[in-house]
Write a protein that holds these residues in place. Structure first.
Motif, PDB file in Angstrom:
ATOM      1  N   VAL A   1      15.574  86.755  12.223  1.00 37.35           N
ATOM      2  CA  VAL A   1      16.765  85.962  11.904  1.00 37.35           C
ATOM      3  C   VAL A   1      17.968  86.891  11.948  1.00 37.35           C
ATOM      4  O   VAL A   1      17.855  88.094  11.685  1.00 37.35           O
ATOM      5  N   THR A   2      19.128  86.323  12.289  1.00 35.80           N
ATOM      6  CA  THR A   2      20.352  87.119  12.424  1.00 35.80           C
ATOM      7  C   THR A   2      21.410  86.769  11.394  1.00 35.80           C
ATOM      8  O   THR A   2      22.455  87.421  11.365  1.00 35.80           O
ATOM      9  N   ASP A   3      21.183  85.744  10.570  1.00 37.50           N
ATOM     10  CA  ASP A   3      22.225  85.306   9.643  1.00 37.50           C
ATOM     11  C   ASP A   3      21.868  85.549   8.185  1.00 37.50           C
ATOM     12  O   ASP A   3      22.491  84.980   7.295  1.00 37.50           O
ATOM     13  N   GLY A   4      20.879  86.370   7.913  1.00 38.25           N
ATOM     14  CA  GLY A   4      20.545  86.706   6.536  1.00 38.25           C
ATOM     15  C   GLY A   4      19.683  85.691   5.818  1.00 38.25           C
ATOM     16  O   GLY A   4      19.368  85.878   4.634  1.00 38.25           O
ATOM     17  N   ARG A   5      19.284  84.607   6.492  1.00 34.91           N
ATOM     18  CA  ARG A   5      18.419  83.626   5.843  1.00 34.91           C
ATOM     19  C   ARG A   5      17.015  84.191   5.660  1.00 34.91           C
ATOM     20  O   ARG A   5      16.589  85.074   6.390  1.00 34.91           O
ATOM     21  N   SER A   6      16.309  83.634   4.683  1.00 38.09           N
ATOM     22  CA  SER A   6      14.902  83.980   4.501  1.00 38.09           C
ATOM     23  C   SER A   6      14.058  82.989   5.292  1.00 38.09           C
ATOM     24  O   SER A   6      14.325  81.779   5.287  1.00 38.09           O
ATOM     25  N   LEU A   7      13.050  83.509   5.953  1.00 42.75           N
ATOM     26  CA  LEU A   7      12.159  82.639   6.716  1.00 42.75           C
ATOM     27  C   LEU A   7      11.275  81.831   5.773  1.00 42.75           C
ATOM     28  O   LEU A   7      11.184  82.109   4.574  1.00 42.75           O
ATOM     29  N   ALA A   8      10.617  80.816   6.339  1.00 45.73           N
ATOM     30  CA  ALA A   8       9.792  79.920   5.533  1.00 45.73           C
ATOM     31  C   ALA A   8       8.697  80.702   4.806  1.00 45.73           C
ATOM     32  O   ALA A   8       8.229  81.743   5.292  1.00 45.73           O
ATOM     33  N   PRO A   9       8.283  80.214   3.635  1.00 50.53           N
ATOM     34  CA  PRO A   9       7.258  80.954   2.876  1.00 50.53           C
ATOM     35  C   PRO A   9       5.947  81.135   3.639  1.00 50.53           C
ATOM     36  O   PRO A   9       5.256  82.128   3.443  1.00 50.53           O
ATOM     37  N   ASP A  10       5.593  80.165   4.480  1.00 49.15           N
ATOM     38  CA  ASP A  10       4.339  80.273   5.220  1.00 49.15           C
ATOM     39  C   ASP A  10       4.552  80.840   6.617  1.00 49.15           C
ATOM     40  O   ASP A  10       3.731  80.628   7.515  1.00 49.15           O
ATOM     41  N   ALA A  11       5.659  81.568   6.810  1.00 43.52           N
ATOM     42  CA  ALA A  11       5.979  82.088   8.150  1.00 43.52           C
ATOM     43  C   ALA A  11       4.901  83.045   8.646  1.00 43.52           C
ATOM     44  O   ALA A  11       4.561  83.058   9.838  1.00 43.52           O
ATOM     45  N   GLU A  12       4.361  83.901   7.754  1.00 36.24           N
ATOM     46  CA  GLU A  12       3.346  84.853   8.203  1.00 36.24           C
ATOM     47  C   GLU A  12       2.116  84.142   8.765  1.00 36.24           C
ATOM     48  O   GLU A  12       1.589  84.527   9.823  1.00 36.24           O
ATOM     49  N   ALA A  13       1.668  83.085   8.067  1.00 35.20           N
ATOM     50  CA  ALA A  13       0.470  82.375   8.526  1.00 35.20           C
ATOM     51  C   ALA A  13       0.720  81.682   9.866  1.00 35.20           C
ATOM     52  O   ALA A  13      -0.117  81.737  10.774  1.00 35.20           O
ATOM     53  N   ARG A  14       1.873  81.050   9.988  1.00 40.03           N
ATOM     54  CA  ARG A  14       2.169  80.372  11.257  1.00 40.03           C
ATOM     55  C   ARG A  14       2.314  81.378  12.395  1.00 40.03           C
ATOM     56  O   ARG A  14       1.855  81.141  13.520  1.00 40.03           O
ATOM     57  N   LEU A  15       2.959  82.507  12.106  1.00 41.67           N
ATOM     58  CA  LEU A  15       3.138  83.517  13.146  1.00 41.67           C
ATOM     59  C   LEU A  15       1.798  84.104  13.578  1.00 41.67           C
ATOM     60  O   LEU A  15       1.602  84.432  14.755  1.00 41.67           O
ATOM     61  N   ALA A  16       0.871  84.254  12.628  1.00 41.17           N
ATOM     62  CA  ALA A  16      -0.444  84.788  12.979  1.00 41.17           C
ATOM     63  C   ALA A  16      -1.164  83.875  13.974  1.00 41.17           C
ATOM     64  O   ALA A  16      -1.878  84.355  14.869  1.00 41.17           O
ATOM     65  N   GLU A  17      -0.987  82.560  13.843  1.00 38.70           N
ATOM     66  CA  GLU A  17      -1.611  81.640  14.795  1.00 38.70           C
ATOM     67  C   GLU A  17      -1.062  81.859  16.203  1.00 38.70           C
ATOM     68  O   GLU A  17      -1.811  81.884  17.182  1.00 38.70           O
ATOM     69  N   PHE A  18       0.262  82.036  16.304  1.00 37.86           N
ATOM     70  CA  PHE A  18       0.847  82.283  17.619  1.00 37.86           C
ATOM     71  C   PHE A  18       0.445  83.657  18.157  1.00 37.86           C
ATOM     72  O   PHE A  18       0.330  83.850  19.364  1.00 37.86           O
ATOM     73  N   ALA A  19       0.248  84.622  17.253  1.00 37.36           N
ATOM     74  CA  ALA A  19      -0.213  85.930  17.705  1.00 37.36           C
ATOM     75  C   ALA A  19      -1.586  85.826  18.358  1.00 37.36           C
ATOM     76  O   ALA A  19      -1.871  86.532  19.346  1.00 37.36           O
ATOM     77  N   ASP A  20      -2.450  84.954  17.829  1.00 38.68           N
ATOM     78  CA  ASP A  20      -3.752  84.745  18.466  1.00 38.68           C
ATOM     79  C   ASP A  20      -3.593  84.194  19.882  1.00 38.68           C
ATOM     80  O   ASP A  20      -4.311  84.599  20.808  1.00 38.68           O
ATOM     81  N   LEU A  21      -2.645  83.255  20.066  1.00 37.80           N
ATOM     82  CA  LEU A  21      -2.410  82.712  21.402  1.00 37.80           C
ATOM     83  C   LEU A  21      -1.922  83.795  22.360  1.00 37.80           C
ATOM     84  O   LEU A  21      -2.354  83.875  23.509  1.00 37.80           O
TER      85      LEU A  21
END
Length: 651
Positions: A393-413
């Motif tokens: 992110v570029t505007d200082g916002r915090s990502l969603a609380p479950d961002a790590e889990a969702r990102l891990a799924e895309f990492a598998d892809l």
């Protein structure tokens, strides 16, 4: 006041509508009157302009008449008649623009007096001047002319004064209407504000407080306490709201259970999607993942890094919504504190909400590209930590609380896509090595045949000498031995033909151009050769081009029933282009010929392309393109290359 809330609000709304309607009706009347004033003002401007124009035209008419009397110039007389016609048009316009009876009467009088001036005075005066009558120059005539002009100007001035008074009265009425409208609007707004304040206070007492209690209960539901319910103590619609809220809580509780079941189904779908996604390139998977992550976790960018053996990380893919990403191929040490370094150390997803005070080269690079925070997940390829994918992110916002889990799924892809790309590259390299090995085997067979041919030539010479050394009286033996050299020569011709088909010596010794010339000379069909290749090309490229031409000409001679063939070779933009065309019967099916299938494998192994066009009755055209630079696998001898830092498949 008994009854529901809806009748009360209906009454309040009716009163508000009445107040606003009265105020805005007055304003609408004022606007309409103002528009009418604008229209009449525009007409007044036109009347005044027509009056001024008529006055000027009368003066011009008089000056022209006097000039003619003095000079008797026919040009001035013609000009006088034109100005007379223009004055008639102006009189007609004045009568058309008059919008009051008084104005119409004045316009008619002006028109009548103007026509009288021209008919009774100006025209006789000009006619007298034409005859040379001295009366046209007399003082009495001139004084009468001056008097008539002054009278016409006075009538026009009276018309202008009348219109000015009318415009002033109209403006005063318009201003009075506007003041009335403003007063009505202000009064209506004040009344509406007062009534609105009463309605707001009543709403806060009757509706807002009960809704706040319901909102407090909703907070419990939002925090996961699905057993909380709202007391159903309110009357009317508020009580109905409480009951509906409790029904909603029951429905949410049921929906949560349904969503849990759906989530398990989605996990199975993701596993299937992983297998399906293995047909896509890693960069394409990253682009798709970044777009989905933006919707799911609120990120505005993503990048993938590959861990190197020297303690650095290479950026192999990047995506940003604003198009300004970290350059592909950037290689940075894994020092300091960053999501990329944390994933390498732990092998698990990691998060950093701020890079403001983080140390290290990667943190500094991210700050230069205005990246404030990131979440990362490991990319595991064949059970080994290959790299990481980060959502930023570029505007200082915090990502969603479950961002790590969702990102891990895309990492598998992405990992599956990398493994698939590696497998395809290994397959292509293996395919290319088979082609190279086959060419080397052909070359070795050709050398062995060449040596055998030389030995056979020596045997043929010895057989000829043996025949000549047989005594004449041994006729049977001499006749038997004399057939031996001819048989050996036939075997030699067959071996030479076989040798040329396996690997042409001229191709290795002299290059592609001479080898194709020899091939064209041996063809059973006349061949027009147009080869623009002067320099030697890489050996795999020359071999492929030669076999393409040989196979095409062989098919032409066997199947096309052609009268000629044309063979073209050109080098353009770093690629060798081969084209073979014949005027045969066409209708060739590339899928049925083993030779063309073999050529296709050879060309595709060299990263080239081949097409066959064979419409029935219009001949056959074979086109192939080959890159002049052979694939890197030929140089490195393996399926991976280290030549490009952005290569997804480098370990």
């Amino acid at each position: 006041m008994r009854g529901g809330l809806i009748p009360r609000f209906i009454i309040s709304c009716v009163v508000l509508i009445f107040v606003f309607g009265a105020a805005f009706s007055t304003l609408l009347v004022a606007i309409l009157q103002h528009r009418e004033t604008d229209r009449t003002s525009a007409r007044s401007v036109e009347i005044l302009a027509a009056e001024a124009e008529a006055e000027q035209q009368i003066l011009d008419l008089d000056r022209t008449a006097r000039g003619f009397i003095v000079t008797r110039d026919p040009v001035l007389l013609g000009r006088w008649h034109r100005k007379e016609a223009e004055l008639d048009h102006t009189y007609a316009r004045l009568q058309r623009l008059a919008h009051t009876p008084d104005q119409a009467r004045q316009a008619q009088e002006i028109t009548r007096d103007g026509h009288s001036y021209i008919r009774d005075h100006a025209t006789p005066m000009l006619q007298a001047a034409q005859r040379g009558d001295p009366a046209a120059h007399s003082i009495a005539t001139l004084q009468q002319d001056e008097r008539r002009i002054v009278e016409l100007e006075a009538e026009l001035d009276r018309l202008a004064s009348t219109e000015a008074r009318f415009a002033a009265d109209r403006d005063q009425r318009a201003q009075a209407t506007v003041r009335l409208a403003v007063a009505a609007v202000v009064g209506g707004m004040a009344s509406a504000f007062l009534l609105g304040s009463v309605v707001v206070g009543y709403t806060a007492q009757v509706i807002v407080r009960p809704i706040r209690r319901a909102a407090a209960m909703a907070g419990h539901l939002a925090r996961g306490d699905l057993d909380k319910r709202v007391p159903e103590t309110g009357a009317g619609e508020v009580g109905d709201l409480a009951r509906s809220f409790n029904m909603m809580g029951d429905a949410v509780q049921r929906r949560v259970r349904t969503l849990l079941r759906t989530a398990r189904k989605q996990a199975a779908v993701r596993r299937i999607a992983t297998r399906v996604a293995r047909g896509a390139a890693p960069a394409a998977v990253l682009d798709a993942a970044a777009a989905d992550l933006r919707r799911l976790i609120g990120s505005d960018g993503a990048h993938a890094v590959r861990y190197e053996t020297d303690g650095t990380a290479t950026f192999v893919g990047a995506w940003r919504s604003d198009g300004i990403g970290i350059p592909i191929g950037t290689r940075l040490p894994l020092d300091g504190h960053s999501v990329t370094a944390t994933v390498l150390r732990t092998g698990r997803p990691a998060r950093m909400d701020s890079y403001a005070d983080a140390l290290g080269a990667i943190a500094a690079c991210l700050r230069r590209h205005h990246i404030r925070g990131a979440v990362g997940a490991p990319i595991l390829v064949e059970g080994r930590l290959w790299g990481a994918v980060n959502a930023t992110v570029t505007d200082g916002r915090s990502l969603a609380p479950d961002a790590e889990a969702r990102l891990a799924e895309f990492a598998d892809l992405i990992a599956a896509a990398i493994a698939n790309t590696r497998a395809r590259r290994d397959l292509a390299a293996s395919r290319l090595r088979v082609v190279v090995a086959a060419d080397q085997a052909r070359r070795q067979i050709e050398r062995d045949l060449h040596h055998g041919i030389q030995q056979l030539i020596a045997i043929t010479i010895q057989a000829g000498g043996a025949v000549s050394s047989v005594p004449p009286e041994m006729r049977e033996l001499r006749r038997s031995l004399s057939a031996l050299p001819d048989g050996l020569n036939g075997v030699l011709d067959d071996l030479r033909e076989i040798s040329r088909g396996i690997h042409p010596t001229m191709l290795s010794d002299r290059g592609l151009g001479p080898a194709l010339k020899a091939l064209a000379r041996r063809s059973a069909v006349p061949v027009e050769l147009d080869a623009h290749v002067d320099d030697r090309l890489p050996e795999p490229i020359e071999m492929a081009a030669y076999h393409i031409a040989a196979e095409a000409l062989t098919n032409t001679a066997r199947h096309a029933r052609a009268s000629y063939a044309r063979l073209e070779l050109t080098v353009h933009d770093g690629r060798l282009q081969v084209a073979v065309h014949d005027d045969g019967v066409g209708g060739a099916d590339p899928a049925r010929g083993a030779g063309l299938l073999g050529l296709t494998d050879r060309v595709e192994a060299l990263k080239g392309s081949i097409t066959v066009s064979s419409p029935p009755g219009r001949g056959t055209t074979l086109r192939a393109e080959l890159p002049l630079e052979p694939p890197a696998e030929l140089s490195h001898g393996s399926s991976t290359t280290a030549g490009t830092r952005a290569d997804w498949c480098v370990s």
